[in-house]
Design a protein around this motif. Structure first.
Motif, PDB file in Angstrom:
ATOM      1  N   PHE A 148      -0.965  -2.614   5.699  1.00 29.31           N
ATOM      2  CA  PHE A 148      -2.313  -3.014   6.081  1.00 29.31           C
ATOM      3  C   PHE A 148      -2.247  -4.102   7.148  1.00 29.31           C
ATOM      4  N   HIS A 149      -1.351  -5.066   6.948  1.00 28.51           N
ATOM      5  CA  HIS A 149      -1.227  -6.177   7.898  1.00 28.51           C
ATOM      6  C   HIS A 149      -0.846  -5.673   9.296  1.00 28.51           C
ATOM      7  N   ASP A 150       0.145  -4.785   9.381  1.00 26.77           N
ATOM      8  CA  ASP A 150       0.548  -4.263  10.691  1.00 26.77           C
ATOM      9  C   ASP A 150      -0.584  -3.486  11.364  1.00 26.77           C
ATOM     10  N   MET A 151      -1.283  -2.665  10.583  1.00 26.49           N
ATOM     11  CA  MET A 151      -2.399  -1.901  11.163  1.00 26.49           C
ATOM     12  C   MET A 151      -3.479  -2.835  11.691  1.00 26.49           C
ATOM     13  N   LYS A 169      -6.932  -3.916  16.110  1.00 29.25           N
ATOM     14  CA  LYS A 169      -7.554  -4.883  17.031  1.00 29.25           C
ATOM     15  C   LYS A 169      -7.804  -4.278  18.411  1.00 29.25           C
ATOM     16  N   HIS A 170      -7.168  -3.137  18.705  1.00 30.56           N
ATOM     17  CA  HIS A 170      -7.346  -2.478  19.997  1.00 30.56           C
ATOM     18  C   HIS A 170      -8.326  -1.301  19.928  1.00 30.56           C
ATOM     19  N   LYS A 197     -14.720  -0.524  16.817  1.00 31.88           N
ATOM     20  CA  LYS A 197     -15.046  -0.797  15.420  1.00 31.88           C
ATOM     21  C   LYS A 197     -15.391   0.467  14.641  1.00 31.88           C
ATOM     22  N   GLY A 198     -16.068   1.399  15.270  1.00 34.05           N
ATOM     23  CA  GLY A 198     -16.440   2.647  14.598  1.00 34.05           C
ATOM     24  C   GLY A 198     -15.233   3.458  14.159  1.00 34.05           C
ATOM     25  N   MET A 199     -14.197   3.483  15.000  1.00 33.58           N
ATOM     26  CA  MET A 199     -12.967   4.195  14.645  1.00 33.58           C
ATOM     27  C   MET A 199     -12.311   3.552  13.432  1.00 33.58           C
ATOM     28  N   VAL A 200     -12.251   2.236  13.427  1.00 30.78           N
ATOM     29  CA  VAL A 200     -11.631   1.510  12.317  1.00 30.78           C
ATOM     30  C   VAL A 200     -12.389   1.787  11.021  1.00 30.78           C
ATOM     31  N   LYS A 201     -13.724   1.747  11.073  1.00 32.02           N
ATOM     32  CA  LYS A 201     -14.530   1.984   9.871  1.00 32.02           C
ATOM     33  C   LYS A 201     -14.274   3.377   9.302  1.00 32.02           C
ATOM     34  N   LEU A 202     -14.203   4.382  10.168  1.00 37.48           N
ATOM     35  CA  LEU A 202     -13.964   5.747   9.694  1.00 37.48           C
ATOM     36  C   LEU A 202     -12.617   5.871   8.989  1.00 37.48           C
ATOM     37  N   VAL A 203     -11.585   5.257   9.554  1.00 36.86           N
ATOM     38  CA  VAL A 203     -10.257   5.326   8.943  1.00 36.86           C
ATOM     39  C   VAL A 203     -10.244   4.569   7.616  1.00 36.86           C
ATOM     40  N   TRP A 222       0.736  -0.275  19.990  1.00 38.51           N
ATOM     41  CA  TRP A 222      -0.419   0.373  20.599  1.00 38.51           C
ATOM     42  C   TRP A 222      -0.461  -0.035  22.059  1.00 38.51           C
ATOM     43  N   ASP A 223      -0.375   0.956  22.944  1.00 33.13           N
ATOM     44  CA  ASP A 223      -0.393   0.700  24.380  1.00 33.13           C
ATOM     45  C   ASP A 223      -1.842   0.703  24.858  1.00 33.13           C
ATOM     46  N   MET A 224      -2.353  -0.460  25.183  1.00 32.35           N
ATOM     47  CA  MET A 224      -3.750  -0.591  25.600  1.00 32.35           C
ATOM     48  C   MET A 224      -4.013   0.084  26.941  1.00 32.35           C
ATOM     49  N   ARG A 225      -3.010   0.134  27.803  1.00 30.39           N
ATOM     50  CA  ARG A 225      -3.217   0.742  29.128  1.00 30.39           C
ATOM     51  C   ARG A 225      -3.435   2.249  29.034  1.00 30.39           C
ATOM     52  N   SER A 226      -2.661   2.925  28.199  1.00 32.81           N
ATOM     53  CA  SER A 226      -2.786   4.380  28.092  1.00 32.81           C
ATOM     54  C   SER A 226      -3.521   4.804  26.828  1.00 32.81           C
ATOM     55  N   ASN A 227      -3.909   3.837  26.007  1.00 29.70           N
ATOM     56  CA  ASN A 227      -4.671   4.085  24.793  1.00 29.70           C
ATOM     57  C   ASN A 227      -3.974   5.078  23.862  1.00 29.70           C
ATOM     58  N   ASN A 228      -2.689   4.814  23.610  1.00 32.39           N
ATOM     59  CA  ASN A 228      -1.934   5.654  22.692  1.00 32.39           C
ATOM     60  C   ASN A 228      -0.891   4.823  21.954  1.00 32.39           C
ATOM     61  N   LEU A 229      -0.253   5.457  20.996  1.00 32.47           N
ATOM     62  CA  LEU A 229       0.752   4.795  20.174  1.00 32.47           C
ATOM     63  C   LEU A 229       2.127   5.129  20.722  1.00 32.47           C
TER      64      LEU A 229
END
Length: 134
Positions: free
Chosen positions: A40-43, A49-50, A53-59, A117-124
């Motif tokens: 949980f802490h790592d996520m 954080k990147h 909010k809607g995506m986080v709530k759904l997960v 999480w790569d903020m520039r390309s929006n992927n893991l």
């Protein structure tokens, strides 16, 4: 010079050099069910954080979130994979399901991996940092 405080440019450089903000050792459980487990802490501190909010709530409600996972273990020939992040019930840990990572025995028990999480390309981003002893 004893009170040296790094500038923002130096802080960014340090973060780029150490971009693998999540590191872990692949467990037998993860290998057997073909998922990676993140705390949980790592996520919360490294991925959510990147996100919007809607995506986080759904997960957090138990839904799967599809993400692009880029394996950069081979820096010349990176591989793009479809992955799904979901909360583990009843714990607050999270899973990353990406069967392609475990295909052909490329990812094994004892391997040390890195993620961020790569903020520039929006992927893991994913990398096998060190192969395990097995």
């Amino acid at each position: 010079m004893d009170n040296f405080i790094p500038s923002k440019i130096e802080e960014v450089q340090m973060n780029v050099d150490n971009r693998w903000t999540i590191t872990k050792i692949v467990t037998d459980f993860e290998k057997s069910v073909k998922i990676l487990v993140l705390s949980f802490h790592d996520m919360k501190s490294q991925i959510f954080k990147h996100w919007m909010k809607g995506m986080v709530k759904l997960v957090k409600k138990g839904n799967k979130q599809e993400v692009e996972l880029v394996d950069v273990t081979d820096e010349v020939n990176s591989k793009n994979h479809r992955a799904f992040i979901q909360m583990m019930e009843p714990s607050k840990d999270y899973t990353i399901a990406c069967k392609n990572l475990f295909a052909n025995d490329e990812l094994r028990v004892g391997d040390e991996i890195g993620l961020y999480w790569d903020m520039r390309s929006n992927n893991l981003k994913f990398k096998i940092i060190k192969k395990g002893p097995f």
